[in-house]
Write an enzyme that holds these catalytic residues in place. Structure first.
Site, PDB file in Angstrom:
ATOM      1  N   ASP A 124      -2.875  -7.174  -3.762  1.00  0.00           N
ATOM      2  CA  ASP A 124      -3.276  -6.056  -4.741  1.00  0.00           C
ATOM      3  C   ASP A 124      -2.107  -5.276  -4.774  1.00  0.00           C
ATOM      4  OD1 ASP A 124      -5.581  -4.150  -5.430  1.00  0.00           O
ATOM      5  OD2 ASP A 124      -4.622  -3.163  -4.291  1.00  0.00           O
TER       6      ASP A 124
ATOM      7  N   TYR B 253      -1.378   5.264  -7.230  1.00  0.00           N
ATOM      8  CA  TYR B 253      -1.685   5.102  -8.645  1.00  0.00           C
ATOM      9  C   TYR B 253      -0.784   5.908  -9.775  1.00  0.00           C
ATOM     10  CZ  TYR B 253      -5.233   1.785  -6.950  1.00  0.00           C
ATOM     11  OH  TYR B 253      -5.695   0.771  -6.676  1.00  0.00           O
TER      12      TYR B 253
ATOM     13  N   HIS C 139     -10.693 -10.840  -3.511  1.00  0.00           N
ATOM     14  CA  HIS C 139      -9.631  -9.935  -3.720  1.00  0.00           C
ATOM     15  C   HIS C 139      -8.718  -9.568  -2.079  1.00  0.00           C
ATOM     16  CE1 HIS C 139      -7.466  -6.842  -5.622  1.00  0.00           C
ATOM     17  NE2 HIS C 139      -7.749  -6.041  -4.566  1.00  0.00           N
TER      18      HIS C 139
END
Length: 386
Positions: free
Chosen positions: A180, A314, A364
């Site tokens: 990730d 982010y 994931h």
């Protein structure tokens, strides 16, 4: 003078913090819900209610705090930022140092089931020649490394901090692994410290391994069935599962108030992603990951109040001046699990791919879902590089 001290760390959450959590859970104000919509509008009310009640009455933080405290932990200051990390040395004299980096909404908890097999392979059915010294940091802004106190902490800056961390630990030659957002950090570390990094192993790889824009009909005609399925999965993510990304990449401060103030909000925000991104996505995450382990991960966000600073990663990534375009010289291995979207042909443009594995299970959060498969793939990749 730069302080390079490395200080032992022990988790010790005040009882008042646990009582406050219990009171907030007991006094939660619940939203309404449309009948019969399931997960279509988001995480269902009945599921969150049941999970929150277990969190309040069945989950024992002290038990999991003690488990975490059995692992050697440390803090150090790098580039003005506190960095918390686990550091477990193998008893094997020729073990290769390996730094593992989590993503969002994960934490150091992701790697608890791979520490033993990686550091002591002989005790877990492996070859002692494939032993690693493991370093598992909490990313700046996450957990006990948080919060960040200034702008600019994007994944490139984290990679530079990791290079400094490994230097302080005396590791001049080491491997790198991440998934990730940790895959962003790991790939960048392979670029900026190519003289030290022997190889980079990735899972849940996205940036650099997916197409930019629409794939032409001509190229799509050359795709394998597996590549077409991954492209379809990527399209579904961008169309229907990308809301959290847009919020955290544009208004992380706004969402922080809800997540840091409400444990129910924090729980729902994280657990929806574990449901959608574990394999198979149709099942609940606790069918593949222990429920207590999932809640311990949530606790690291809640107890440290770092939902907002973690979300800022982010924002920082989406507002960075530019991304590296030149190919990385460092050998890269990629593990593609059943829920992943990485496509090799796109990865070839900017990466020195030396190893590529595809699996029909796992999602994931591979280190939590299929630690056996991830460990074996890491051993195989680095075994060819030592």
């Amino acid at each position: 003078m730069n302080n390079e001290a490395i200080t032992p760390f022990r988790i010790d959450i005040a009882q008042s913090e646990l009582e406050d959590l219990s009171n907030r859970l007991a006094g939660a104000r619940w939203p309404d819900e449309l009948p019969g919509v399931g997960w279509q509008y988001g995480i269902p009310l009945a599921y969150v209610r049941e999970l929150a009640e277990y969190w309040r009455t069945g989950y024992n933080w002290r038990e999991h705090e003690a488990t975490l405290n059995k692992i050697p932990q440390f803090t150090t200051e790098i580039d003005g930022q506190n960095v918390h990390f686990l550091h477990v040395r193998s008893s094997e004299p020729n073990a290769l140092p390996l730094i593992l980096t989590h993503g969002w909404p994960g934490s150091i908890v992701e790697f608890l089931d791979v520490i033993g097999p990686l550091t002591d392979p002989a005790a877990h059915g492996g070859d002692r020649a494939n032993a690693f010294h493991v370093v598992i940091p909490s990313m700046p802004g996450f957990g006990f490394s948080g919060p960040t106190t200034e702008t600019g902490w994007n994944t490139g800056r984290v990679a530079a901090a990791w290079a400094e961390l490994m230097r302080r630990l005396g590791y001049q030659r080491y491997g790198v692994q991440g998934g990730d957002m940790g895959a962003f950090v790991s790939a960048e570390l392979g670029r900026i410290a190519s003289d030290q990094v022997v190889g980079v192993h990735l899972n849940a790889a996205t940036f650099g391994f997916i197409p930019f824009g629409k794939v032409s009909e001509e190229e799509l005609a050359t795709f394998t069935d597996a590549e077409k399925a991954r492209l379809e999965r990527l399209g579904h993510f961008l169309d229907d599962e990308n809301g959290y990304f847009q919020i955290q990449a544009t208004r992380p401060q706004t969402i922080a108030y809800s997540l840091v103030d409400s444990p129910i909000g924090q729980l729902a925000w994280i657990m929806e992603k574990f449901k959608e991104w574990t394999f198979p996505a149709a099942d609940l995450p606790e069918q593949v990951i222990d429920r207590d382990r999932l809640l311990t991960n949530v606790m690291l966000y809640w107890l440290t109040g770092t939902a907002g600073s973690a979300a800022r990663m982010y924002y920082e990534n989406m507002h960075v001046a530019g991304w590296h375009a030149e190919p990385s010289p460092t050998p890269i291995g990629v593990a593609v699990f059943a829920q992943d979207v990485a496509i090799r042909r796109f990865g070839e443009y900017g990466n020195n791919i030396a190893h590529w594995s595809e699996f029909d299970r796992g999602g994931h959060f591979a280190a939590m879902e299929v630690p056996d498969l991830l460990t074996a793939d890491v051993r195989q990749f680095f075994g060819g590089l030592k």
